[in-house]
Design an enzyme around this catalytic site. Structure first.
Site, PDB file in Angstrom:
ATOM      1  CB  SER A 128      -0.914  -0.012   1.220  1.00  0.00           C
ATOM      2  OG  SER A 128      -0.151  -0.194   2.388  1.00  0.00           O
ATOM      3  CE  LYS A 140      -5.307   6.624  -2.670  1.00  0.00           C
ATOM      4  NZ  LYS A 140      -6.696   6.111  -2.626  1.00  0.00           N
ATOM      5  CD  GLU A 187      -7.363   0.850  -6.733  1.00  0.00           C
ATOM      6  OE1 GLU A 187      -7.899   1.046  -5.638  1.00  0.00           O
ATOM      7  OE2 GLU A 187      -6.168   0.538  -6.861  1.00  0.00           O
ATOM      8  CB  CYS A 239     -46.712   3.482  -2.337  1.00  0.00           C
ATOM      9  SG  CYS A 239     -48.299   3.689  -3.188  1.00  0.00           S
ATOM     10  CB  CYS A 241     -49.163   5.389  -6.673  1.00  0.00           C
ATOM     11  SG  CYS A 241     -48.282   6.802  -6.003  1.00  0.00           S
TER      12      CYS A 241
END
Length: 670
Positions: free
Chosen positions: A84, A118, A177, A429, A434
Site C-alpha cells: 500500500s 488515485k 485498480e 406504496c 399511484c
C-alpha cells in the site's frame, strides 16, 4: 473433438481477434468503429462456430462469462508483495517526501517523478503467462489475496491475451485498480433501493462488492472498469521506467490512468497535482488524490521498501470537501416500483465550488441510525466531488425544537397505506396506479437504456403527465404533434423532432423492451438473460416461476415477479396495444438450444498432477455444466485423480466418493 476444416479454424481465429479489438475500442478507448448490431452479429457467429466445432480459443470473448458460482475464493499468493502507499495530506508533506528521496539516494539533483490520479476502487493483480491471462487476484494482505479470475474475465476492458506490443514477456504480473464510474454506481444503488436492498456507501465499496461475488454472472451485470498502472513479478522483458511501462501497457491495449505526467522535480509534481484537481471535476469516476512515483525503476530498487510501503511512491490526498448546513425538511420520494426514499432538503451550502441543496438518505433505517432530525445542523460531504451525502449531525447545536422523522405510514402522493416486508429496508406504496409510480414508470420506459426516446426527458414526462396528456407509457405512442406543440419548450420543430423520436423507438430489441417494462427485480442483465432464453415476448405470456428458475442466475424472487407481471391481464393488454401501434421487436440475443451438458449438476474435486493445467481442466468441467470445489465433502460426486495425489484421495475413500482417472473423465465428456 471433430476434425476442423482449416477455413473454419481461420474464421474463428479472425472473429476472436476482431471482437477483442472492438472490445478494446469500446471499453478502453471509448471510440467504437462498428455498431452494436454489427458486434452482436459477429459474436453470434463466433458462438455458433464454437458450439458446432468445439474449437474455443482461451482469449475468445465468449469465455468472459459462464463459470459456475463458487463456494468460496481460493487463496492466491503474490510473487512480489502488493504494497500500500503512504499518504501526504499537504504540500509540505510532499516536499518532505521529495527531500527524503534525495537523502536516501545521496543526491541533491532533481528527481524525475510520474504523477497520475488515485483511483478509488479495489487493487487487483493480473497474471499473464506467454501473453495469456491465467490468474487474477485481490491485494489481500499484500502477500496473499483471493483468486478472482472468473470475475475479472467478465470485465471487457481487460485483455485476455496481450497483443500489439513488440515483445511479450514469458510471465508478467500487472497491477491496477478495478472501479465503477459514478453513473454506474448510482444505477446499481437505484436498483438496490427498488429491490429493498441496502445501498453501497460509495463507488469503492460497490466495486469491491461487485468483484468479490461468488457468482461471476453478478459481476458481469455491472459495468466495471480497470486502470492498470503497476508491475509485479516479470520474466522475459525489462522496463527502465514507469513511463516506459505505461507506454507498453497502452500498446498492449490495457486501460491506463486518464492522466500520466512526467515531472522533473517536486515543483512540477505540485503543478501536475493542481492540474489533476481541476480535471477531476470532469472525470466519470471518483478520485480523492494523486499518486506520485519515482520514474526510474533502478532508483526505485535503490530506495527499496519499508515493511508495508515503498519508499519511492506516495499518495497525495485532496482535502475533503465538506460543509455544515441546516436540514430544512425530509421529503418522501416515490419510485417506479413504489419504494419510498427519504430525500434531505438543505439550506443551500457551497461545497467545493458547487451549491448543494439536496441529498439522498437512501433509506429510512439510515435516518434512524444517524438520528437525523428536521432542523438539525448536518455535515454534508461531496464524496469524489459528485455525490453529496450527510455524514453526521452536529448535535451540540440542537435547540430542542428539532423534529424526529417517522417512517411514512401512508404514501405521500396517493395516500395508500405503506408496506414493509420482513427483513427488507424498503418502505413501499403498493398502489400500482399511484400517480408518482406511473410518472416514474413512463420516465423509465423512455430512458436511454430502455426505449431510448431522444428528447423525452424527465421534465417533459412530468409536464405531459401533469397535464393529463399521458397516463401510461402506452400513451406515448398515441401522441400527435398538435398535442405537444405550444407547450413550454415545444415549438414547431422541437415537437416534430419528439414525435419522430417516439416513432423511431418503435423498433427495438426484446431485452430493451423487457427492461423498459419496469418489471420488479428485472434489470438490464436479467432482461438479457430472458432474451437469450425466449425467442419472442409472447413466449413469456402466462409463464410459471418453476420454468424461469431453470435459467441460471434467475432466482426464485425474480422468477416470481416475472410470473406475476406476465400473468397480469392488464400488463398483457398494454403490450398488445403497443404492438397494434407498430412496435417491432427483434431478438438478436436468442440462443438456440445448446448441446447437452454431460456434467450438469455434478461436483468435482481435483488432486494430483494432470496432463493439462488444472485451470484448463476446471474450465472443461464448468463448460460441461459441472462445478469444481476445492475440498472433498459428502457433497462431492467425483474426485479426479492425477499423478502423486495428495490427502484428498484418502478423504474421498473414507467418504466413499467415486474416483476418476483422467481418461475416465474424458470419456464422461464425450
Amino acid at each position: 473433438m471433430k476434425q476442423i476444416p482449416e477455413d473454419i479454424k481461420k474464421e474463428i481465429e479472425k472473429l476472436v481477434k476482431e471482437l477483442n479489438y472492438h472490445n478494446y475500442r469500446y471499453y478502453v478507448l471509448d471510440s467504437p468503429v462498428i455498431s452494436d448490431e454489427e458486434y452482436d452479429m459477429m459474436l453470434r457467429r463466433l458462438k455458433e462456430l464454437e458450439e458446432k466445432w468445439g474449437y474455443i480459443l482461451p482469449d475468445s470473448p465468449t469465455q468472459r462469462v459462464g463459470a459456475a458460482p463458487s463456494e468460496k475464493f481460493e487463496k492466491a499468493e503474490h510473487r512480489e508483495p502488493m504494497l500500500s502507499l503512504d499518504n501526504a495530506f499537504s504540500i509540505e508533506e510532499l516536499r518532505d517526501f521529495d527531500a527524503r528521496v534525495k537523502r536516501l539516494l545521496g543526491s541533491s539533483e532533481e528527481v524525475e517523478y510520474t504523477v497520475e490520479p488515485k483511483y478509488d476502487g479495489l487493487a487487483v493483480e493480473l497474471s499473464y503467462k506467454d501473453g495469456l491471462l491465467y490468474k487474477a487476484s485481490t491485494r489481500g494482505d499484500g502477500y496473499v489475496g483471493e483468486d478472482i479470475t472468473q470475475n475479472i474475465k467478465t470485465i471487457k476492458a481487460i485483455p485476455l491475451r496481450i497483443e500489439g506490443v513488440d515483445k511479450i514477456p514469458e510471465e508478467i504480473d500487472i497491477r491496477g485498480e478495478v472501479y465503477l464510474n459514478i453513473d454506474e454506481f448510482e444505477r446499481i444503488n437505484k436498483e438496490r433501493i427498488e429491490k429493498g436492498e441496502p445501498v453501497f456507501a460509495n463507488p469503492r465499496n460497490a466495486a469491491s462488492g461487485s468483484v468479490r461475488q461468488l457468482d461471476p454472472s453478478i459481476t458481469a451485470s455491472r459495468r466495471l472498469y480497470m486502470s492498470c498502472y503497476g508491475i509485479g513479478y516479470v520474466k522475459g522483458i525489462e522496463f527502465k521506467s514507469q513511463i516506459e511501462f505505461i507506454e507498453w501497457l497502452k500498446k498492449g491495449r490495457f486501460p491506463v490512468p486518464a492522466y500520466v505526467k512526467l515531472a522533473k522535480g517536486i515543483e512540477e509534481v505540485i503543478e501536475a497535482i493542481k492540474e489533476i484537481e481541476k480535471l477531476r471535476q470532469g472525470y466519470p469516476f471518483e478520485t480523492d488524490g494523486a499518486v506520485v512515483k519515482v520514474n526510474s525503476f533502478e532508483l526505485q530498487r535503490k530506495l527499496g521498501t519499508k515493511t508495508r510501503e515503498p519508499r519511492w511512491a506516495i499518495a497525495y490526498k485532496y482535502p475533503a470537501h465538506q460543509g455544515i448546513t441546516k436540514l430544512k425538511d425530509i421529503l418522501a420520494s416515490v419510485g417506479r416500483t413504489g419504494v419510498i426514499t427519504p430525500v434531505a432538503v438543505l439550506e443551500p451550502v457551497k461545497i467545493g465550488g458547487v451549491t448543494v441543496s439536496r441529498s439522498t438518505l437512501h433509506n429510512w433505517d439510515e435516518v434512524e441510525r444517524k438520528d437525523i432530525r428536521v432542523g438539525d445542523y448536518v455535515i454534508v460531504e461531496r464524496a469524489g466531488e459528485v455525490i453529496p451525502h450527510i455524514i453526521g449531525v452536529v448535535k451540540d447545536r440542537r435547540t430542542g425544537e428539532e423534529k424526529e422523522v417517522k417512517i411514512p405510514e401512508h404514501c405521500p402522493v396517493c395516500g395508500s397505506k405503506t408496506v414493509r416486508e420482513p427483513g427488507e429496508v424498503a418502505v413501499k406504496c403498493i398502489n400500482f396506479n399511484c400517480p408518482a409510480q406511473v410518472e416514474e414508470r413512463i420516465k423509465h420506459f423512455a430512458s436511454r437504456r430502455a426505449m431510448n426516446i431522444e428528447g423525452l426527458g424527465d421534465k417533459t414526462v412530468e409536464l405531459l403527465h401533469n397535464k393529463g396528456i399521458i397516463k401510461h407509457f402506452v400513451d406515448l405512442y398515441k401522441l400527435r404533434q398538435e398535442d405537444i406543440k405550444g407547450l413550454p419548450g415545444f415549438a414547431e420543430l422541437s415537437s416534430k423532432k419528439l414525435i419522430e423520436a417516439i416513432a423511431k423507438s418503435k423498433k427495438t430489441t426484446l431485452s430493451r423492451l423487457l427492461y423498459a417494462l419496469g418489471i420488479s427485480q428485472v434489470g438490464e442483465y436479467a432482461s438479457k438473460l430472458l432474451a437469450q432464453h425466449f425467442r419472442k415476448l409472447e413466449d413469456l405470456y402466462h409463464i410459471k416461476a418453476e420454468k424461469l428458475v431453470q435459467i441460471p442466475q434467475i432466482g426464485e424472487k425474480t422468477a416470481k415477479t416475472i410470473e406475476q407481471f406476465f400473468n397480469n391481464e392488464e400488463n398483457l393488454k398494454a403490450i398488445e396495444e403497443l404492438k397494434r401501434m407498430g412496435l417491432k421487436v427483434e431478438n438478436p440475443e436468442f440462443e438456440e438450444e445448446k448441446k447437452p451438458s454431460p456434467l450438469k449438476g455434478l461436483t468435482f474435486v481435483i488432486t494430483g498432477t494432470l496432463p493439462k493445467p488444472r485451470e484448463e481442466v476446471k474450465e472443461m468441467i464448468e463448460k460441461a455444466g459441472g462445478k469444481v470445489s476445492s475440498s472433498v465433502s459428502k457433497n462431492t460426486d467425483y474426485l479426479l485423480v492425477g499423478e502423486d495425489p495428495g490427502s484428498k484421495l484418502a478423504k474421498a475413500q473414507a467418504l466413499r466418493v467415486k474416483t476418476l482417472s483422467y481418461e475416465e473423465f474424458l470419456k464422461m465428456l464425450e
